[in-house]
Design a protein around this motif. Sequence first.
Motif, PDB file in Angstrom:
ATOM      1  N   ASP A   1       0.956  -1.210   0.347  1.00  0.00           N
ATOM      2  CA  ASP A   1       0.051  -0.168   0.266  1.00  0.00           C
ATOM      3  C   ASP A   1       0.532   1.581   0.175  1.00  0.00           C
ATOM      4  O   ASP A   1       1.085   1.369   0.492  1.00  0.00           O
ATOM      5  CB  ASP A   1      -0.894   0.296   0.991  1.00  0.00           C
ATOM      6  CG  ASP A   1      -2.104   1.342   1.167  1.00  0.00           C
ATOM      7  OD1 ASP A   1      -1.349   2.908   0.311  1.00  0.00           O
ATOM      8  OD2 ASP A   1      -3.284   0.965   2.016  1.00  0.00           O
TER       9      ASP A   1
ATOM     10  N   ARG B   1       0.050   3.757   0.252  1.00  0.00           N
ATOM     11  CA  ARG B   1      -0.032   5.489   1.664  1.00  0.00           C
ATOM     12  C   ARG B   1       0.950   4.618   3.101  1.00  0.00           C
ATOM     13  O   ARG B   1       1.039   5.422   4.356  1.00  0.00           O
ATOM     14  CB  ARG B   1      -1.461   5.875   1.675  1.00  0.00           C
ATOM     15  CG  ARG B   1      -1.816   5.870   0.086  1.00  0.00           C
ATOM     16  CD  ARG B   1      -3.284   5.497   0.852  1.00  0.00           C
ATOM     17  NE  ARG B   1      -4.089   4.019   0.447  1.00  0.00           N
ATOM     18  CZ  ARG B   1      -4.739   3.246   0.121  1.00  0.00           C
ATOM     19  NH1 ARG B   1      -6.333   4.581  -0.381  1.00  0.00           N
ATOM     20  NH2 ARG B   1      -5.256   2.436  -0.228  1.00  0.00           N
ATOM     21  N   GLN B   2       1.283   3.514   3.533  1.00  0.00           N
ATOM     22  CA  GLN B   2       2.202   2.737   4.221  1.00  0.00           C
ATOM     23  C   GLN B   2       3.792   3.082   3.975  1.00  0.00           C
ATOM     24  O   GLN B   2       4.106   2.315   4.909  1.00  0.00           O
ATOM     25  CB  GLN B   2       1.149   1.789   4.560  1.00  0.00           C
ATOM     26  CG  GLN B   2      -0.389   1.678   4.945  1.00  0.00           C
ATOM     27  CD  GLN B   2      -1.225   0.492   5.877  1.00  0.00           C
ATOM     28  OE1 GLN B   2      -0.302  -0.027   6.483  1.00  0.00           O
ATOM     29  NE2 GLN B   2      -2.108  -0.081   5.424  1.00  0.00           N
TER      30      GLN B   2
ATOM     31  N   ARG C   1       7.772   3.969   3.204  1.00  0.00           N
ATOM     32  CA  ARG C   1       7.924   4.502   4.007  1.00  0.00           C
ATOM     33  C   ARG C   1       9.476   4.623   2.495  1.00  0.00           C
ATOM     34  O   ARG C   1      10.373   3.382   2.141  1.00  0.00           O
ATOM     35  CB  ARG C   1       8.906   5.172   5.245  1.00  0.00           C
ATOM     36  CG  ARG C   1       7.812   4.491   5.934  1.00  0.00           C
ATOM     37  CD  ARG C   1       8.314   4.451   7.386  1.00  0.00           C
ATOM     38  NE  ARG C   1       9.454   4.237   7.926  1.00  0.00           N
ATOM     39  CZ  ARG C   1       9.462   2.888   8.221  1.00  0.00           C
ATOM     40  NH1 ARG C   1       8.272   2.436   8.078  1.00  0.00           N
ATOM     41  NH2 ARG C   1      10.383   2.050   8.334  1.00  0.00           N
TER      42      ARG C   1
ATOM     43  N   VAL D   1       7.887   9.267   2.801  1.00  0.00           N
ATOM     44  CA  VAL D   1       6.291   9.200   2.531  1.00  0.00           C
ATOM     45  C   VAL D   1       5.024   9.746   1.279  1.00  0.00           C
ATOM     46  O   VAL D   1       5.721  10.491   1.284  1.00  0.00           O
ATOM     47  CB  VAL D   1       5.627   9.329   3.563  1.00  0.00           C
ATOM     48  CG1 VAL D   1       6.214   8.082   5.199  1.00  0.00           C
ATOM     49  CG2 VAL D   1       5.065  10.837   4.787  1.00  0.00           C
ATOM     50  N   PHE D   2       4.171   8.611   1.421  1.00  0.00           N
ATOM     51  CA  PHE D   2       3.505   9.583   0.713  1.00  0.00           C
ATOM     52  C   PHE D   2       2.031   9.420   0.506  1.00  0.00           C
ATOM     53  O   PHE D   2       1.439   9.324   0.999  1.00  0.00           O
ATOM     54  CB  PHE D   2       2.986   8.177  -0.445  1.00  0.00           C
ATOM     55  CG  PHE D   2       4.256   7.894  -1.157  1.00  0.00           C
ATOM     56  CD1 PHE D   2       5.057   8.218  -2.583  1.00  0.00           C
ATOM     57  CD2 PHE D   2       5.788   7.168  -0.285  1.00  0.00           C
ATOM     58  CE1 PHE D   2       6.279   8.499  -3.145  1.00  0.00           C
ATOM     59  CE2 PHE D   2       7.140   6.743  -1.461  1.00  0.00           C
ATOM     60  CZ  PHE D   2       6.643   7.084  -2.728  1.00  0.00           C
ATOM     61  N   THR D   3       1.584  10.820   0.286  1.00  0.00           N
ATOM     62  CA  THR D   3       0.568  10.915   1.030  1.00  0.00           C
ATOM     63  C   THR D   3      -0.841  12.127  -0.239  1.00  0.00           C
ATOM     64  O   THR D   3      -1.451  12.373  -0.473  1.00  0.00           O
ATOM     65  CB  THR D   3       0.278  11.760   2.051  1.00  0.00           C
ATOM     66  OG1 THR D   3       1.012  13.486   0.946  1.00  0.00           O
ATOM     67  CG2 THR D   3       0.815  11.838   3.176  1.00  0.00           C
ATOM     68  N   GLY D   4      -0.427  11.613  -1.945  1.00  0.00           N
ATOM     69  CA  GLY D   4      -0.269  12.665  -2.526  1.00  0.00           C
ATOM     70  C   GLY D   4       0.616  12.116  -3.993  1.00  0.00           C
ATOM     71  O   GLY D   4       1.076  11.296  -3.981  1.00  0.00           O
TER      72      GLY D   4
ATOM     73  N   THR E   1       3.176  12.441  -6.245  1.00  0.00           N
ATOM     74  CA  THR E   1       4.300  12.145  -6.579  1.00  0.00           C
ATOM     75  C   THR E   1       5.595  12.348  -7.547  1.00  0.00           C
ATOM     76  O   THR E   1       5.221  11.360  -8.222  1.00  0.00           O
ATOM     77  CB  THR E   1       5.496  11.052  -5.448  1.00  0.00           C
ATOM     78  OG1 THR E   1       4.506  11.265  -4.302  1.00  0.00           O
ATOM     79  CG2 THR E   1       6.169  11.325  -5.123  1.00  0.00           C
TER      80      THR E   1
ATOM     81  N   TRP F   1      -0.904   8.635  -7.942  1.00  0.00           N
ATOM     82  CA  TRP F   1      -2.090   8.666  -7.219  1.00  0.00           C
ATOM     83  C   TRP F   1      -3.358   8.837  -7.913  1.00  0.00           C
ATOM     84  O   TRP F   1      -3.639   7.645  -8.846  1.00  0.00           O
ATOM     85  CB  TRP F   1      -1.963   9.999  -6.359  1.00  0.00           C
ATOM     86  CG  TRP F   1      -1.953  10.111  -5.399  1.00  0.00           C
ATOM     87  CD1 TRP F   1      -3.081  10.660  -4.476  1.00  0.00           C
ATOM     88  CD2 TRP F   1      -1.507   9.493  -4.169  1.00  0.00           C
ATOM     89  NE1 TRP F   1      -3.624  10.222  -3.199  1.00  0.00           N
ATOM     90  CE2 TRP F   1      -2.287   9.868  -2.700  1.00  0.00           C
ATOM     91  CE3 TRP F   1      -0.216   8.378  -4.223  1.00  0.00           C
ATOM     92  CZ2 TRP F   1      -2.299   8.483  -1.726  1.00  0.00           C
ATOM     93  CZ3 TRP F   1      -0.008   8.266  -2.284  1.00  0.00           C
ATOM     94  CH2 TRP F   1      -0.497   8.279  -1.894  1.00  0.00           C
TER      95      TRP F   1
ATOM     96  N   THR G   1      -2.121   2.340  -5.772  1.00  0.00           N
ATOM     97  CA  THR G   1      -2.011   2.096  -4.123  1.00  0.00           C
ATOM     98  C   THR G   1      -0.723   0.498  -4.091  1.00  0.00           C
ATOM     99  O   THR G   1      -0.093   0.701  -3.473  1.00  0.00           O
ATOM    100  CB  THR G   1      -3.263   1.572  -3.756  1.00  0.00           C
ATOM    101  OG1 THR G   1      -3.920   0.160  -4.740  1.00  0.00           O
ATOM    102  CG2 THR G   1      -4.383   2.187  -3.676  1.00  0.00           C
TER     103      THR G   1
END
Length: 280
Positions: free
Chosen positions: A155, A157-158, A160, A185-188, A190, A227, A243
């Motif tokens: 995932d 989003r989890q 690093r 880390v990934f939040t959108g 990239t 994303w 994802t």
Amino acid sequence: MEPRTYRTPSGQVIAYDQGAQVAEWRIGDTPVIWASRQSDYAEGQPIRGGVPVCWPWFGPGRSGDLQPNHGFARVAPWRLVGDESVDGESVRLMWELTDLDVRSRGGVDHFPHRFTAHLEVVVTGSATLSLTVRNDDSHPFDYEAALHTYLHVGDIRQIRLSGLDGASYWDKVLLSQATQHGELVFTGETDRVHTSAGSVVVHDPVLQRAITIDKAGSPTTVVWNPWAEKAAAMDDFGDQEWTEMVCVEAAAVGDDAVTLEPGAEHTLSTMVTVISTNAS
């Protein structure tokens, strides 16, 4: 396109002569090098996933208007000149591409030079890919290159990424220069070009493993994930597949492009190694 399929000590490798491209590498039933289930695998079309060879430019090139995207080598038919694979034990493949092989292909007018390129793939417990380019011309030339490695993750989003702390980068989403602080880390969406020659580790708690990407001849590291919105707009990318992947690319692009004198050669390589973090 016809795939080349090989068994390894712990899994399977699938590759294609088009683009000299490793399309998948699995350990057991779990992918390490990822490919989209929506990819067409059609002649002359890029494979979405695997390890595309981006050469002699990256994206639309430094001028911003070159086609095809990521260079003609990505979709050119390379010649398999070495296959020393022992089925079930090891895989060693070598492809070759020269200026004579691409004379009639689109985009070659942007790179009117004599060259020989080799792509070597070695898979045992790890996977190593090496792109070597030799200048066969009578004048210097420069080029961009990247081994555009798509990695499978549990995932996005989890996960690093470590190894980029302190590296400056160009953010292609925000169109700004910045410096990486700590782990990534990934939040959108990239899309970053890091000035970094060091190794990167993908920490994946969902799949309970770490993937190490070691590099050589690579002053830049590209990190990419489209994303949700961009993935949904891509015909060869499943709407939810964003994802389960991240690109960590050994590269020499932008201001770090390679310059070769006549007769000189340069090798860009990446080695992908998987380490289990399951304590049990």
